[in-house]
Write a protein that holds these residues in place. Structure first.
Motif, PDB file in Angstrom:
ATOM      1  N   ALA A   1       7.706   8.901   5.811  1.00  0.00           N
ATOM      2  CA  ALA A   1       6.620   9.288   6.716  1.00  0.00           C
ATOM      3  C   ALA A   1       5.711   8.106   7.031  1.00  0.00           C
ATOM      4  CB  ALA A   1       5.815  10.436   6.096  1.00  0.00           C
ATOM      5  N   CYS A   2       5.389   7.304   6.019  1.00  0.00           N
ATOM      6  CA  CYS A   2       4.543   6.121   6.240  1.00  0.00           C
ATOM      7  C   CYS A   2       5.231   5.140   7.185  1.00  0.00           C
ATOM      8  CB  CYS A   2       4.238   5.438   4.910  1.00  0.00           C
ATOM      9  SG  CYS A   2       3.136   6.365   3.813  1.00  0.00           S
TER      10      CYS A   2
ATOM     11  N   SER B   1       0.826  -1.202   0.000  1.00  0.00           N
ATOM     12  CA  SER B   1       0.000   0.000   0.000  1.00  0.00           C
ATOM     13  C   SER B   1       0.865   1.259   0.000  1.00  0.00           C
ATOM     14  CB  SER B   1      -0.928   0.001   1.218  1.00  0.00           C
ATOM     15  OG  SER B   1      -1.849  -1.061   1.142  1.00  0.00           O
ATOM     16  N   THR B   2       2.008   1.213   0.697  1.00  0.00           N
ATOM     17  CA  THR B   2       2.942   2.341   0.654  1.00  0.00           C
ATOM     18  C   THR B   2       3.486   2.522  -0.755  1.00  0.00           C
ATOM     19  OG1 THR B   2       3.578   1.959   2.963  1.00  0.00           O
ATOM     20  CG2 THR B   2       5.064   3.291   1.630  1.00  0.00           C
ATOM     21  N   ALA B   3       3.804   1.403  -1.413  1.00  0.00           N
ATOM     22  CA  ALA B   3       4.268   1.476  -2.799  1.00  0.00           C
ATOM     23  C   ALA B   3       3.176   2.039  -3.703  1.00  0.00           C
ATOM     24  CB  ALA B   3       4.695   0.087  -3.285  1.00  0.00           C
ATOM     25  N   GLY B   4       1.935   1.591  -3.507  1.00  0.00           N
ATOM     26  CA  GLY B   4       0.825   2.106  -4.302  1.00  0.00           C
ATOM     27  C   GLY B   4       0.593   3.586  -4.070  1.00  0.00           C
ATOM     28  N   LEU B   5       0.707   4.026  -2.818  1.00  0.00           N
ATOM     29  CA  LEU B   5       0.545   5.446  -2.502  1.00  0.00           C
ATOM     30  C   LEU B   5       1.653   6.267  -3.142  1.00  0.00           C
ATOM     31  CD1 LEU B   5      -0.789   7.780  -0.999  1.00  0.00           C
ATOM     32  CD2 LEU B   5       0.480   7.086   1.062  1.00  0.00           C
TER      33      LEU B   5
ATOM     34  N   GLY C   1       9.633   1.709   4.933  1.00  0.00           N
ATOM     35  CA  GLY C   1       8.778   2.662   4.237  1.00  0.00           C
ATOM     36  C   GLY C   1       9.493   3.321   3.070  1.00  0.00           C
ATOM     37  N   PHE C   2      10.758   3.680   3.277  1.00  0.00           N
ATOM     38  CA  PHE C   2      11.557   4.295   2.214  1.00  0.00           C
ATOM     39  C   PHE C   2      11.687   3.358   1.017  1.00  0.00           C
ATOM     40  CE2 PHE C   2      15.633   4.843   0.084  1.00  0.00           C
ATOM     41  CZ  PHE C   2      15.641   6.204  -0.205  1.00  0.00           C
TER      42      PHE C   2
END
Length: 321
Positions: free
Chosen positions: A103-104, A71-75, A219-220
């Motif tokens: 941030a995520c 989901s972080t990748a999608g965002l 997250g990064f």
């Protein structure tokens, strides 16, 4: 039990051997597997899993997990598409996407380390939240008109070889992760935390800060993967990388990383990643349906949890009393 035999029953060794056997059989028996175009396709499709698997390995070794990575990748990909549509330069957008990933990861890490919430529950929640934000950011739009040089870097090959242009960057990140986990005090602290968090704390390891760093790094790398995904497939959508977290976790656990923490190697995780990628590629060449491939991934996830435990029990049983 002789040392060579002990090493032979280590699960990561087994997975590496399976990867070699599958590769040899595929080159010899599966039409089209060995041509440069297919090998480039295999590596390009496996790189998103491999990129996220690097920090995920460190995180799981420490006893935690992040299920929000896809989901972080999608965002990240959705923000890339939205800002590109708004007219920003891509050289400005990509660093912003990476900061968004930080941030995520920071949100996940603070919820786990400061509030004491279990990482599994936290990241299931942020999995849904980040995907929802991605849909708000980009809606149902699809953005495809990125600069050709960036598309070529993400999807092109090095000369006439089958190696993707992005592969050397992955090798640098792989070397960095391997050094951090296996050759630094920070890496040793991860094994200590995974083996026993309280004992690690009493030993002077700053457990909460260490875990926070791991969530931020995850997250990064997830955001970097989101940018790569959008450029590799020339398509930024809010649902990019949907389900990728299952492949990442399956590959990492398949490589012998213990879900309870304290065990595992980067080499084992890498073998798991490419075994899963090669298997999916072979199934595609054999016209196996996407649904059946998902079933196989799920079965491998179960095997990857059960297999290392059986291998360790076998090794312990064979030790002289």
């Amino acid at each position: 039990m002789p040392e060579p035999l002990t090493r032979a029953v280590r699960w990561d060794t087994v997975v590496g051997a399976l990867l070699i056997v599958l590769s040899l059989l595929s080159f010899g028996c599966v039409d089209g597997f060995g041509n440069a175009l297919n090998l480039s396709f295999l590596l390009g499709n496996t790189l998103p899993i491999a990129l996220i698997a690097l920090p995920m390995t460190l995180l799981v070794v420490s006893g935690d997990v992040d299920l929000s990575v896809a989901s972080t990748a999608g965002l990240s990909g959705a923000v890339l598409g939205r800002l590109w549509n708004e007219g920003l330069a891509i050289q400005t957008i990509i660093p912003l996407c990476l900061l968004l990933g930080v941030a995520c990861g920071l949100v996940n890490g603070l919820l786990v380390t400061r509030l004491g919430l279990p990482s599994l529950a936290v990241t299931i929640g942020t999995l849904a939240a980040y995907r929802g934000i991605a849909q708000i950011v980009l809606g149902s739009d699809t953005v495809t008109d990125f600069p050709p040089q960036y598309l070529d870097f993400a999807a092109g090959r090095i000369g006439d070889s089958f190696l993707p242009r992005a592969f050397p960057l992955f090798l640098v990140l792989l070397a960095l992760a391997a050094v951090v986990l296996h050759a630094t005090p920070f890496g040793r602290s991860l094994y200590a935390i995974g083996a026993g968090e309280e004992a690690a704390r009493f030993a002077g390891i700053r457990v909460r800060r260490t875990k926070l760093v791991l969530f931020v790094a995850t997250g990064f790398m997830s955001a970097l993967t989101g940018v790569f995904w959008a450029l590799h497939y020339a398509s930024a959508r809010y649902d990019n990388a949907t389900g990728l977290e299952l492949s990442v976790v399956a590959a990492v656990l398949l490589g012998g990383i213990d879900f309870d923490g304290g065990r595992g190697t980067i080499g084992g995780a890498l073998a798991g990643v490419f075994l899963l990628g090669a298997l999916q590629n072979v199934m595609s060449l054999l016209d196996v349906s996407a649904q059946s491939q998902t079933v196989v991934t799920g079965v491998l996830l179960v095997v990857s949890v059960l297999g290392p435990r059986l291998a360790r029990r076998f090794a312990v049983a064979r030790r002289p009393a």
